[in-house]
Write a protein that holds these residues in place. Structure first.
Motif, PDB file in Angstrom:
ATOM      1  N   TYR A 170     -53.211  17.099   0.491  1.00 43.55           N
ATOM      2  CA  TYR A 170     -53.893  17.865  -0.556  1.00 43.55           C
ATOM      3  C   TYR A 170     -52.957  18.766  -1.364  1.00 43.55           C
ATOM      4  CZ  TYR A 170     -58.223  16.429   1.744  1.00 43.55           C
ATOM      5  OH  TYR A 170     -59.258  15.687   2.268  1.00 43.55           O
ATOM      6  N   SER A 215     -58.750  14.932  12.388  1.00 43.65           N
ATOM      7  CA  SER A 215     -60.175  15.222  12.245  1.00 43.65           C
ATOM      8  C   SER A 215     -60.524  16.486  13.015  1.00 43.65           C
ATOM      9  CB  SER A 215     -61.015  14.046  12.741  1.00 43.65           C
ATOM     10  OG  SER A 215     -60.900  13.923  14.151  1.00 43.65           O
ATOM     11  N   SER A 227     -64.711  21.029   4.390  1.00 46.11           N
ATOM     12  CA  SER A 227     -65.963  20.271   4.492  1.00 46.11           C
ATOM     13  C   SER A 227     -65.736  18.787   4.754  1.00 46.11           C
ATOM     14  CB  SER A 227     -66.776  20.439   3.198  1.00 46.11           C
ATOM     15  OG  SER A 227     -66.012  19.993   2.076  1.00 46.11           O
ATOM     16  N   ASN A 228     -64.571  18.265   4.405  1.00 45.80           N
ATOM     17  CA  ASN A 228     -64.306  16.842   4.627  1.00 45.80           C
ATOM     18  C   ASN A 228     -64.283  16.491   6.117  1.00 45.80           C
ATOM     19  OD1 ASN A 228     -64.120  16.259   1.894  1.00 45.80           O
ATOM     20  ND2 ASN A 228     -61.927  16.730   1.833  1.00 45.80           N
TER      21      ASN A 228
END
Length: 408
Positions: free
Chosen positions: A109, A323, A164-165
């Motif tokens: 990102y 994750s 939020s991903n």
């Protein structure tokens, strides 16, 4: 010539096979077990699972076993260090997950280069460890409480970093993914490595012989040293040959083993390492001897968290993603259990970094073997718990035996 360490006839050693077996028997009775239980256990596990499914000892399965061992095994290296001080770190799983998340977010990102992202993740782990060390040394907060709080706090931080991903996939062409999954030594280089290992052992022993000889101390025969070096070379070459039937020696497991060898050298051959064993054995005596006890604690907690971050980085590359579950599930269990099963004492002052290697191989062998024979996941947890309990029991019994024999 009379050697200084053999001047007293009580120190003269009988090197006959019968005498060597007698010395080994006395060591075992006195509780000086070393790595014997875990090595015997590993051999038994391999024999049992091979009998149940011959694919267990196939080259392909052993290559996969080595790759799967390296990630949590790297975390276990840090656990060994804190256990040598008689302390514990319950947050290594959360720290590894947070560090992997930092790596992924910066890389994907924020557009950071891979090296910069890895260094940032490792620095985060290092700073966490320093924070633990300061809390422990300045305020006297027990390591159990500090790291239990860290387990929860850094799990929350991981969720915040991922946002939020919840999941961040690493770029498919990432060098980290290639390193963790697809980079293997060429066969010729693996055999060169075997020769280098044997030569390094030979040179180290020759150096020891020269130093002992200069100090008028007895030395092992050069011929026996050469024979051992040849046997070590042959053993490593044999392992390389068998793994090369499939893909060979992976770069990630090789890095893990290299870190273990390096840390063992630091513990055994440096002042800092001797101070770690001293503080773990008797903190007050170490303080009176002038050892900087606080510095030892801070450095060990810092290294433990940094190795946890390192394991998180490798796990991100191995799984190709990070994750919300990264560093969770049984990461803490496996990392701590590997160090204890490998032979590092929970009571401090006794152990070896090689515990992380052999203990992780035991646990990963159990996981791989049970998966091959098709048992449910709950059986693996029950078996792992039983093996951990057995290891702690052996450690406690050997400690009692050492006390009764007056050797520790």
């Amino acid at each position: 010539m009379s050697f200084a360490d053999r001047a007293d006839e009580r120190l003269v050693q009988d090197t006959s096979p019968k005498a060597l077996l007698g010395n080994l028997s006395r060591r075992l009775r006195s509780g000086d077990l070393g790595m014997i239980p875990v090595i015997v256990g590993l051999v038994v596990i391999w024999i049992v699972f091979y009998a149940m499914n011959p694919r267990f000892l196939s080259s392909r399965n052993l290559v996969e076993l080595s790759l799967d061992s390296a990630t949590i095994g790297m975390i276990s290296v840090g656990i060994v260090l804190v256990l040598l001080l008689g302390e514990i770190d319950l947050s290594v799983g959360s720290v590894s997950g947070l560090s992997g998340s930092i790596l992924a977010v910066l890389l994907v990102y924020q557009g950071w280069p891979l090296l910069g992202s890895i260094l940032a993740a490792l620095c985060a782990g290092l700073l966490i460890g320093v924070f633990y060390g300061v809390l422990y040394t300045r305020f006297g907060v027990p390591s159990f409480v500090i790291t239990l709080a860290g387990l929860l706090a850094f799990l929350g931080a991981q969720l915040q970093v991922l946002g939020s991903n919840g999941t961040v996939n690493l770029p498919g062409d990432s060098a980290l993914i290639d390193f963790a999954n697809f980079t293997f030594l060429p066969p010729w280089l693996s055999y060169v490595l075997a020769g280098v290992v044997g030569l390094a052992y030979l040179l180290a022993r020759v150096r020891t012989i020269r130093r002992r000889s200069a100090a008028n101390l007895s030395t092992p025969g050069l011929q026996s040293v050469v024979v051992k070096a040849v046997l070590i070379t042959a053993a490593v070459a044999g392992v390389a040959w068998y793994l090369n039937i499939d893909r060979g020696i992976g770069a990630m497991p090789l890095l893990w083993v290299g870190v273990i060898i390096g840390m063992d050298f630091l513990l055994r051959r440096t002042t800092w390492g001797r101070h770690v064993f001293s503080v773990g054995g008797n903190e007050e005596a170490s303080r009176r001897a002038g050892i900087g006890v606080d510095r030892v604690y801070i450095s060990v907690f810092a290294l433990c968290s940094m190795f946890a971050a390192f394991g998180g980085v490798l796990a991100a590359g191995r799984l190709q993603a990070v994750s919300q579950t990264s560093g969770g599930t049984d990461t803490n269990l496996m990392a701590i259990a590997a160090a204890v099963i490998g032979g590092t004492s929970l009571f401090g002052g006794r152990g070896s970094v090689y515990s992380a290697l052999f203990g992780m191989l035991v646990l990963q062998s159990i996981t791989s073997g049970l998966n091959l024979v098709g048992v449910d996941a709950y059986v693996r947890y029950m078996v792992t718990g039983a093996v951990l309990l057995l290891a702690v029991t052996i450690d406690s019994l050997s400690r009692q035996a050492r006390k009764s024999s007056g050797s520790g």
